[in-house]
Design a protein around this motif. Structure first.
Motif, short mmCIF file in Angstrom:
data_model
loop_
_atom_site.label_atom_id
_atom_site.label_comp_id
_atom_site.label_asym_id
_atom_site.label_seq_id
_atom_site.Cartn_x
_atom_site.Cartn_y
_atom_site.Cartn_z
N THR A 8 0.84 -1.19 0.00
CA THR A 8 0.00 0.00 0.00
C THR A 8 0.88 1.24 0.00
OG1 THR A 8 -1.80 -1.12 1.15
CG2 THR A 8 -1.75 1.28 1.30
N ALA A 27 -1.27 2.72 -8.86
CA ALA A 27 -2.42 1.82 -8.95
C ALA A 27 -2.25 0.87 -10.13
CB ALA A 27 -3.71 2.62 -9.09
N ASP A 32 -2.28 -0.84 -3.70
CA ASP A 32 -3.41 -0.18 -3.06
C ASP A 32 -2.95 1.19 -2.58
OD1 ASP A 32 -5.08 -2.36 -3.47
OD2 ASP A 32 -4.53 -3.29 -1.55
N ALA A 47 -10.43 8.27 -6.68
CA ALA A 47 -10.48 6.94 -6.09
C ALA A 47 -11.50 6.05 -6.83
CB ALA A 47 -10.84 7.03 -4.61
N GLU A 48 -12.66 6.61 -7.12
CA GLU A 48 -13.68 5.83 -7.82
C GLU A 48 -13.19 5.39 -9.19
OE1 GLU A 48 -18.39 6.22 -9.19
OE2 GLU A 48 -17.40 7.87 -8.13
N ARG A 51 -10.39 2.67 -8.76
CA ARG A 51 -10.96 1.37 -8.36
C ARG A 51 -11.56 0.66 -9.58
NH1 ARG A 51 -13.73 4.59 -4.16
NH2 ARG A 51 -12.41 4.62 -2.29
N THR A 54 -8.55 -0.25 -12.22
CA THR A 54 -7.43 -1.11 -11.82
C THR A 54 -7.82 -2.19 -10.81
OG1 THR A 54 -6.71 0.23 -9.91
CG2 THR A 54 -5.91 0.88 -12.11
N GLY A 55 -8.96 -2.04 -10.13
CA GLY A 55 -9.35 -2.98 -9.10
C GLY A 55 -8.60 -2.82 -7.80
N CYS A 56 -7.80 -1.76 -7.67
CA CYS A 56 -7.06 -1.55 -6.44
C CYS A 56 -7.97 -1.00 -5.35
CB CYS A 56 -5.89 -0.60 -6.66
SG CYS A 56 -6.36 1.11 -7.00
N SER A 57 -7.55 -1.18 -4.12
CA SER A 57 -8.25 -0.59 -2.98
C SER A 57 -7.74 0.83 -2.79
CB SER A 57 -7.99 -1.43 -1.73
OG SER A 57 -8.49 -0.76 -0.57
N VAL A 58 -8.65 1.77 -2.64
CA VAL A 58 -8.25 3.18 -2.46
C VAL A 58 -8.98 3.75 -1.26
CG1 VAL A 58 -7.99 5.45 -3.51
CG2 VAL A 58 -7.98 3.40 -4.97
N GLU A 59 -8.23 4.16 -0.26
CA GLU A 59 -8.78 4.84 0.91
C GLU A 59 -8.57 6.34 0.75
OE1 GLU A 59 -7.71 5.39 5.67
OE2 GLU A 59 -7.00 3.61 4.61
#
Length: 265
Positions: A8, A27, A32, A47-48, A51, A54-59
């Motif tokens: 991350t 990403a 992530d 972030a949207e 996601r 790429t399918g990554c997690s984004v906080e």
């Protein structure tokens, strides 16, 4: 050296410019993300999109890094976020005037954002990464760290601080498996110019780098294990010569006796 795969990455100043480009590039490399900036709406939109693409997690972690309490919140996230392996210390600002013409509050905010926040976040990452024996800290400085005559002195002074800090951290943390890179961009096409009241289009076009090209070069430098990356510098020999000259001065900078050229009488 390459960044830990699939770790991350926490990126400051991630709502636009260099920070947003780092988010996109990392990403697409499989990382992530934790995005930090004041503008939550722009980070949520980024972030949207990432996601979905790429399918990554984004906080998204909104924070004003000129505020000590919010810096502490981000430092705590660095200490606790699962799988964190990379800090991109990118957030920064410039003055619209000079030290003597700018409001005191603007100078204080610049120092808080450009010096205090990155130092404290680098500290948090250094503690975390040295304990886990891996990780990378990337600090964004500027070529103005080497050319204080060219631009407003408070801004260029903050970037000289980042350069010094990074070189020292690299020596300190390298043996524990932590890599530190400092990136020195030249003029780069980002929003920092408009925010400081400067028209970037007033520069000769050959002086201004695209943010995407800058980050691509910086990531290549990181993959190569560079401590200092200067994307616009074509001939590395110039930097190497400057470093050799600086290091040659070191043994002569602290002596018991005053240098003869300053001796009274």
């Amino acid at each position: 050296m390459s960044v830990i795969p699939n770790s991350t990455a926490l990126i400051t100043g991630a709502s636009s410019g260099i920070g947003a480009v780092y988010a996109e590039k990392l990403a697409r490399r499989g990382h992530d993300l934790i995005l930090v900036a004041r503008d939550a709406a722009r980070m949520n939109a980024l972030a949207e999109r990432l996601r979905g693409q790429t399918g990554c997690s984004v906080e998204v972690l909104p924070a004003d890094l000129t505020d000590a309490t919010q810096v502490a919140k981000v430092a705590q996230r660095i200490a606790q976020a699962p799988g964190l392996g990379l800090l991109i210390n990118n957030a920064g600002m410039a003055l619209s005037g000079t030290l003597s013409t700018s409001a005191q509050g603007d100078v204080e905010r610049l120092i808080a954002l450009n010096i205090t926040a990155p130092a404290l976040l680098a500290r948090a990452a250094a503690l975390r990464f040295s304990e886990q024996g891996s990780g990378a800290i990337v600090n964004i400085a500027s070529v103005l760290a080497l050319a204080p005559e060219m631009f407003e002195g408070v801004y260029s002074g903050t970037k000289a601080f980042i350069l010094n800090l990074s070189q020292n951290l690299s020596a300190e943390l390298g043996p524990s498996g932590v890599h530190v890179q400092v990136v020195l961009p030249g003029a780069t096409r980002t929003e920092i110019w408009a925010r400081s009241g400067t028209d970037v289009d007033g520069f000769p076009p050959e002086m201004v780098m695209d943010a995407g090209d800058l980050v691509d070069a910086a990531l290549i430098g990181l993959d190569r294990g560079e401590t200092v990356t200067i994307p616009p510098l074509a001939d590395e020999a110039g930097w190497e010569a400057l470093t050799r000259t600086r290091l040659a001065l070191v043994p002569h900078l602290s002596r018991r006796d005053v240098a003869p050229r300053y001796a009274a009488g």
